[in-house]
Design a protein around this motif. Structure first.
Motif, PDB file in Angstrom:
ATOM      1  N   TRP A  84       0.822  -1.207   0.000  1.00  0.00           N
ATOM      2  CA  TRP A  84       0.000   0.000   0.000  1.00  0.00           C
ATOM      3  C   TRP A  84       0.854   1.254   0.000  1.00  0.00           C
ATOM      4  CZ3 TRP A  84      -5.247   0.393   2.815  1.00  0.00           C
ATOM      5  CH2 TRP A  84      -6.081  -0.650   2.413  1.00  0.00           C
ATOM      6  N   LEU A  85       2.016   1.174   0.637  1.00  0.00           N
ATOM      7  CA  LEU A  85       2.876   2.359   0.763  1.00  0.00           C
ATOM      8  C   LEU A  85       4.094   2.267  -0.149  1.00  0.00           C
ATOM      9  CD1 LEU A  85       2.583   2.862   4.616  1.00  0.00           C
ATOM     10  CD2 LEU A  85       1.379   4.104   2.812  1.00  0.00           C
ATOM     11  N   LEU A  86       3.899   1.674  -1.308  1.00  0.00           N
ATOM     12  CA  LEU A  86       4.907   1.643  -2.374  1.00  0.00           C
ATOM     13  C   LEU A  86       6.235   1.042  -1.936  1.00  0.00           C
ATOM     14  CD1 LEU A  86       4.137   5.159  -3.841  1.00  0.00           C
ATOM     15  CD2 LEU A  86       3.214   2.964  -4.572  1.00  0.00           C
ATOM     16  N   ASN A  87       6.153  -0.112  -1.283  1.00  0.00           N
ATOM     17  CA  ASN A  87       7.312  -0.915  -0.910  1.00  0.00           C
ATOM     18  C   ASN A  87       8.211  -0.301   0.152  1.00  0.00           C
ATOM     19  OD1 ASN A  87       6.731  -3.184  -2.545  1.00  0.00           O
ATOM     20  ND2 ASN A  87       7.416  -2.017  -4.323  1.00  0.00           N
ATOM     21  N   GLU A  88       7.715   0.673   0.897  1.00  0.00           N
ATOM     22  CA  GLU A  88       8.452   1.153   2.064  1.00  0.00           C
ATOM     23  C   GLU A  88       8.456   0.024   3.090  1.00  0.00           C
ATOM     24  OE1 GLU A  88      10.068   4.053   2.611  1.00  0.00           O
ATOM     25  OE2 GLU A  88       9.598   4.675   0.579  1.00  0.00           O
ATOM     26  N   THR A  89       9.491  -0.067   3.920  1.00  0.00           N
ATOM     27  CA  THR A  89       9.543  -1.119   4.930  1.00  0.00           C
ATOM     28  C   THR A  89       9.219  -0.603   6.323  1.00  0.00           C
ATOM     29  OG1 THR A  89      11.916  -0.790   5.200  1.00  0.00           O
ATOM     30  CG2 THR A  89      11.215  -2.499   3.645  1.00  0.00           C
ATOM     31  N   SER A  90       9.162   0.717   6.482  1.00  0.00           N
ATOM     32  CA  SER A  90       8.821   1.278   7.785  1.00  0.00           C
ATOM     33  C   SER A  90       8.072   2.583   7.583  1.00  0.00           C
ATOM     34  CB  SER A  90      10.078   1.519   8.623  1.00  0.00           C
ATOM     35  OG  SER A  90      10.903   2.493   8.010  1.00  0.00           O
ATOM     36  N   GLY A  91       7.443   3.052   8.642  1.00  0.00           N
ATOM     37  CA  GLY A  91       6.720   4.315   8.590  1.00  0.00           C
ATOM     38  C   GLY A  91       6.933   5.078   9.879  1.00  0.00           C
ATOM     39  N   THR A  92       6.522   6.320   9.916  1.00  0.00           N
ATOM     40  CA  THR A  92       6.632   7.118  11.138  1.00  0.00           C
ATOM     41  C   THR A  92       5.242   7.457  11.642  1.00  0.00           C
ATOM     42  OG1 THR A  92       6.757   9.169   9.882  1.00  0.00           O
ATOM     43  CG2 THR A  92       8.843   8.123  10.452  1.00  0.00           C
ATOM     44  N   GLU A  93       5.156   7.771  12.912  1.00  0.00           N
ATOM     45  CA  GLU A  93       3.861   8.086  13.486  1.00  0.00           C
ATOM     46  C   GLU A  93       3.993   9.170  14.542  1.00  0.00           C
ATOM     47  OE1 GLU A  93       2.838   4.845  16.644  1.00  0.00           O
ATOM     48  OE2 GLU A  93       3.633   3.832  14.872  1.00  0.00           O
TER      49      GLU A  93
END
Length: 103
Positions: A84-93
């Protein structure tokens, strides 16, 4: 029609998931009937995530006991999240509300 899509994103809002406005109550019911009951892939962002939790009788969201949390926190994404997030492996919050009651 929801069935025509691969998944649903419940976005943020200037309203609060604690509000009892008619459209919020209707969306809460719709979450249970169309997303949960039919196991549709769903991504809730901020308000959307909180309302998703509120839609369960045993769920909910509370103000974070530690107060607003700012800064960067790296979260590992599932394979579906990566797609869903174009193959990113991590996100921030960054949040001020904590979801409770769901396992």
């Amino acid at each position: 029609v929801v069935a025509d899509y691969h998944g649903v994103i419940l976005p943020g809002s200037f309203n609060s998931a604690y509000d009892s406005e008619p459209w919020i109550m209707e969306l809460s019911t719709l979450i249970q009937q169309e997303l949960v009951a039919k196991q549709r892939p769903t991504l809730g962002v901020c308000f959307g995530h909180q309302l998703y939790a509120h839609s369960f009788p045993e769920g909910g969201a509370i103000k974070c006991p530690a107060g607003p949390q700012a800064g960067r926190k790296i979260s590992q994404l599932t394979p579906m999240g990566q797609q869903w997030l174009l193959n990113e492996t991590s996100g921030t919050e960054n949040h001020t509300t904590t979801t409770t009651g769901l396992q």
